[in-house]
Design a protein around this motif. Structure first.
Motif, short mmCIF file in Angstrom:
data_model
loop_
_atom_site.label_atom_id
_atom_site.label_comp_id
_atom_site.label_asym_id
_atom_site.label_seq_id
_atom_site.Cartn_x
_atom_site.Cartn_y
_atom_site.Cartn_z
N ASN A 285 0.73 -1.13 0.10
CA ASN A 285 0.05 0.03 0.09
C ASN A 285 0.87 1.41 -0.02
O ASN A 285 0.43 2.21 -0.53
N VAL A 286 2.14 1.10 0.75
CA VAL A 286 3.08 2.22 0.54
C VAL A 286 3.46 2.46 -0.71
O VAL A 286 3.54 3.68 -1.21
N ILE A 287 3.76 1.74 -1.58
CA ILE A 287 4.31 1.76 -3.13
C ILE A 287 3.00 2.34 -3.75
O ILE A 287 3.24 3.33 -4.75
N ALA A 288 1.75 1.92 -3.56
CA ALA A 288 0.60 2.48 -4.20
C ALA A 288 0.58 3.95 -3.88
O ALA A 288 0.25 4.75 -4.71
N GLY A 289 0.50 4.44 -2.49
CA GLY A 289 0.25 5.49 -2.03
C GLY A 289 1.35 6.41 -2.34
O GLY A 289 1.00 7.86 -2.78
N GLN A 290 2.53 5.98 -2.37
CA GLN A 290 3.83 7.00 -2.96
C GLN A 290 3.78 7.22 -4.56
O GLN A 290 3.87 8.30 -4.75
N THR A 362 -8.40 2.26 -5.35
CA THR A 362 -7.53 1.54 -4.34
C THR A 362 -8.26 1.69 -2.96
O THR A 362 -9.34 2.08 -2.95
N ASN A 363 -7.54 0.98 -2.30
CA ASN A 363 -7.94 0.84 -0.69
C ASN A 363 -7.71 2.08 0.19
O ASN A 363 -6.85 3.23 -0.36
N ASP A 364 -8.40 2.24 1.50
CA ASP A 364 -8.36 3.40 1.97
C ASP A 364 -7.04 3.69 2.55
O ASP A 364 -6.59 4.69 2.80
N LEU A 365 -6.22 2.59 2.75
CA LEU A 365 -5.15 2.79 3.42
C LEU A 365 -3.88 3.38 2.49
O LEU A 365 -3.01 4.38 2.84
N ALA A 366 -4.09 2.72 1.37
CA ALA A 366 -3.35 3.44 0.21
C ALA A 366 -3.65 5.08 0.12
O ALA A 366 -2.42 5.69 -0.25
N ARG A 367 -4.99 5.32 0.06
CA ARG A 367 -5.14 6.77 -0.20
C ARG A 367 -4.69 7.51 0.70
O ARG A 367 -4.09 8.65 0.80
N LEU A 368 -4.73 7.10 2.21
CA LEU A 368 -4.32 7.74 3.37
C LEU A 368 -2.61 8.09 3.18
O LEU A 368 -2.31 9.09 3.48
N VAL A 369 -1.92 7.09 2.78
CA VAL A 369 -0.47 6.93 2.68
C VAL A 369 -0.26 8.34 1.64
O VAL A 369 0.52 9.13 2.06
#
Length: 464
Positions: A285-290, A362-369
């Protein structure tokens, strides 16, 4: 005191007209490119987190190639700008031919490495501790994307040889037009090929790769065709291919000055890839968020990025003409303008940081990151604008060893070890680690300020 401040840091209308005349086309090109990259990113993101992450990882690896090409060409481009300021067409031809050879070597090497070790390189970002996605699927999507995107590299290399030369000689409009046509082509083809429009099959990530390849060749054809057609006004292109030989003394001179920039850009891009890999230890999720955050941040960065190019062109030409006083005066004003605009733009990004990630499937965690990373990037924008313009100032005078230590040396010796230490030895969240790594750059700001103020970059390297 106010009058003294204005005289030192604020130019007159003629200065800003000249500055924006050079920088604005670069802003338009970068802005269009990054905006379409955002749309491309969103479209791939509609396919799922694994698809978006696979493409993001490959693009991170491609980033190393892009910066090697950029660093290699811009290293000798220091001479191109000064030759142009000195009205030396033959000198420009020598630098162009050097770019052709250097770009060819880098491109062939990159293609061979990706063919040989592509799966291993992608696998570095996929850890067994990763949560929130299918790692094998992410790897397969990445390899599928990489297999097609490799065909893009020859077009990227040749386009950049021509575009960099045109920009260094003050022609920024044509690269802008070619870039805009390219990104619009990419956008339309993305819609058709990713989702299967006009009766064509839905190709997913392979469609995104194919659209990018075609768009890059469109850009190459436009730039080369224009350069051939306007050979009478851009006389340095006349007789460019009568030989591909370069005097050995000049090869040595270009290499000594340019090699540190090539190595610097290569190590810096590797450092960025290592930082991304460090953050990826906190999860897919960090890869997606970044990836989301970087794509959006790139749109907001276009002003100070263009100011760096403006420094290379304007200051390089003043140094080539031997006008050191004007070079120092205008450089101070360009840096000040870049920092002032970054304060405004960074504030806008901070205020809207929570909106853009909602565009992604995408999921909420990726969006938050992504939101947290954008907040950090917005606060760091003024710092980044100073470092970017300082780097190009020092480089304009041929002080490439200093820029190597200032840029990638700091990245590899300080930023990367700090990121890995924080990831492995603490329980801090990825955005907090990201912010602390940015804080370390304040050391570079102090060093950059001292180097600029001392004027170590005030050199005419084509007459030395």
């Amino acid at each position: 005191m106010l009058a003294s401040f204005k005289k030192k840091y604020i130019g007159d209308s003629a200065f800003y007209k000249m500055l924006l005349g050079i920088a604005f086309p670069i802003m338009i090109q970068n802005g269009m490119s990054n905006f379409v990259n955002l749309l491309d990113n969103i479209m791939v993101g509609q396919l799922g987190t694994e698809q978006m992450s696979g493409v993001a990882i490959v693009n991170q690896l491609n980033f190393v190639y892009y910066l090697l090409i950029f660093g290699g060409l811009s290293g000798v481009g220091i001479f191109t700008a000064q030759y142009f300021g000195n009205k030396d067409d033959e000198g420009i031809r020598h630098t162009f031919r050097y770019k052709l050879w250097l770009g060819f070597i880098v491109t062939v090497a990159a293609i061979l490495i990706f063919l040989w070790k592509g799966d291993t390189l992608i696998g570095l970002y996929l850890n067994s501790s990763t949560e929130g996605g299918d790692l094998e699927a992410t790897l397969n999507y990445g390899l599928s994307y990489l297999g097609i995107i490799l065909f893009m590299m020859p077009a990227v290399y040749l386009t950049q040889v021509y575009c960099s030369t045109l920009r260094e000689c003050g022609e920024t409009r044509v690269p802008m037009i070619a870039g805009v046509v390219s990104v619009l082509t990419n956008f339309v083809l993305n819609i058709i090929l990713i989702f299967g429009k006009l009766g064509l099959p839905a190709m997913g990530v392979r469609g995104a790769a194919l659209a990018t390849v075609i768009a890059r060749y469109v850009e190459m054809i436009i730039v080369i065709s224009w350069s051939i057609k306007h050979i009478d006004t851009h006389t340095y292109f006349r007789g460019m291919y009568t030989t591909i030989k370069i005097p050995l003394a000049l090869v040595r001179k270009y290499f000594i000055t340019g090699a540190p920039i090539l190595i610097n850009e290569g190590l810096w891009s590797i450092g960025i890839a290592m930082l991304t890999q460090a953050y990826s230890l906190r999860g897919l999720n960090v890869i997606a968020g970044q990836n989301i955050a970087n794509t959006i941040n790139n749109i907001f960065n276009i002003v100070f990025i263009a100011m760096g190019d403006a420094v290379a062109i304007i200051i390089g030409q003043h140094l080539g003409a031997g006008d050191m006083k004007k070079a120092k005066d205008e450089d101070t004003k360009i840096i000040a303008f870049a920092m002032f605009t970054s304060i405004i733009i960074g504030s806008i990004l901070f205020a809207t940081s929570g909106l853009f990630p909602k565009l992604y499937n995408t999921n909420d965690l990726a969006r938050l990151v992504a939101t947290h990373f954008l907040m950090v990037q917005s606060v760091a924008m003024t710092k980044d604008s100073f470092l970017h313009t300082s780097y190009f100032t020092i480089r304009a005078g041929g002080k490439t060893i200093i820029t190597f230590l200032f840029d990638s040396g700091f990245m590899i010796l300080v930023s990367v070890p700090l990121a890995y230490a924080l990831v492995k030895l603490t329980t801090l969240g990825p955005a907090t680690i990201f912010a602390l790594v940015h804080c370390a750059d304040l050391i570079k700001c102090v060093i950059g300020f001292i180097l600029i103020k001392k004027g170590v970059w005030l050199r005419n390297i084509v007459r030395e």
